[in-house]
Design a protein around this motif. Sequence first.
Motif, mmCIF file in Angstrom:
data_model
loop_
_atom_site.group_PDB
_atom_site.id
_atom_site.type_symbol
_atom_site.label_atom_id
_atom_site.label_comp_id
_atom_site.label_asym_id
_atom_site.label_seq_id
_atom_site.Cartn_x
_atom_site.Cartn_y
_atom_site.Cartn_z
ATOM 1 N N GLU A 61 35.532 35.900 65.304
ATOM 2 C CA GLU A 61 36.240 35.094 66.292
ATOM 3 C C GLU A 61 35.351 33.900 66.635
ATOM 4 O O GLU A 61 34.164 34.058 66.953
ATOM 5 C CB GLU A 61 36.551 35.906 67.542
ATOM 6 C CG GLU A 61 37.388 35.121 68.531
ATOM 7 C CD GLU A 61 37.797 35.935 69.737
ATOM 8 O OE1 GLU A 61 38.212 35.319 70.730
ATOM 9 O OE2 GLU A 61 37.685 37.179 69.714
ATOM 10 N N ARG A 95 43.677 31.220 69.939
ATOM 11 C CA ARG A 95 42.442 31.801 69.416
ATOM 12 C C ARG A 95 42.195 31.285 68.008
ATOM 13 O O ARG A 95 43.122 30.886 67.308
ATOM 14 C CB ARG A 95 42.542 33.317 69.409
ATOM 15 C CG ARG A 95 42.754 33.867 70.830
ATOM 16 C CD ARG A 95 42.920 35.334 70.821
ATOM 17 N NE ARG A 95 41.572 35.917 70.831
ATOM 18 C CZ ARG A 95 41.341 37.204 70.951
ATOM 19 N NH1 ARG A 95 42.320 38.050 71.036
ATOM 20 N NH2 ARG A 95 40.110 37.650 70.954
ATOM 21 N N VAL A 131 32.031 34.055 68.710
ATOM 22 C CA VAL A 131 32.089 34.695 70.022
ATOM 23 C C VAL A 131 32.466 36.174 69.928
ATOM 24 O O VAL A 131 32.449 36.876 70.930
ATOM 25 C CB VAL A 131 33.042 33.946 70.982
ATOM 26 C CG1 VAL A 131 32.525 32.539 71.258
ATOM 27 C CG2 VAL A 131 34.459 33.895 70.431
ATOM 28 N N GLY A 132 32.785 36.621 68.734
ATOM 29 C CA GLY A 132 33.122 38.023 68.529
ATOM 30 C C GLY A 132 33.243 38.314 67.048
ATOM 31 O O GLY A 132 33.400 37.400 66.241
ATOM 32 N N MET A 133 33.150 39.591 66.715
ATOM 33 C CA MET A 133 33.224 39.962 65.312
ATOM 34 C C MET A 133 33.834 41.353 65.197
ATOM 35 O O MET A 133 33.559 42.227 66.023
ATOM 36 C CB MET A 133 31.839 39.962 64.678
ATOM 37 C CG MET A 133 31.866 40.283 63.204
ATOM 38 S SD MET A 133 30.238 40.206 62.446
ATOM 39 C CE MET A 133 29.361 41.436 63.378
ATOM 40 N N GLU A 134 34.660 41.520 64.156
ATOM 41 C CA GLU A 134 35.248 42.824 63.867
ATOM 42 C C GLU A 134 35.129 43.075 62.362
ATOM 43 O O GLU A 134 35.569 42.253 61.557
ATOM 44 C CB GLU A 134 36.727 42.845 64.263
ATOM 45 C CG GLU A 134 37.447 44.101 63.887
ATOM 46 C CD GLU A 134 38.943 44.031 64.098
ATOM 47 O OE1 GLU A 134 39.606 45.039 63.795
ATOM 48 O OE2 GLU A 134 39.457 42.989 64.541
#
Length: 116
Positions: free
Chosen positions: A53, A88, A40-43
């Motif tokens: 994420e 999370r 659902v997300g990436m960094e």
Amino acid sequence: MTETKNLVEGSWVPQACTLPTAEQPLRLAEFGELWASAVVGMERVDRLRVRLELRAEPAVAGRAADLMVRENRCCSFFTFSLITNGGRLALEVAVPAGHVDVLDALVARAVSGGRS
């Protein structure tokens, strides 16, 4: 940089991988499915590390952990960390400098929603 070899157009596997060649497309598909269904997300934390994420669900954590354990058996240069904090769930993937191209390919696959 580590040499990579193409399996099919647009996919990659590091030369250091000990997974039998016939099983490599199946493993790539497993990564693709996990990325498509759970990220659902990436960094990009830094050049050698990415944090993905994931949906914070026990089944997702179990799938990710199982895949990471199996992947580490054939590509031991990966460092995987599954992190839960404040409801999370994140998966950190790190590589040594000699394998940054593999991490780049993994990130590209995650960005594309798991597609090659």
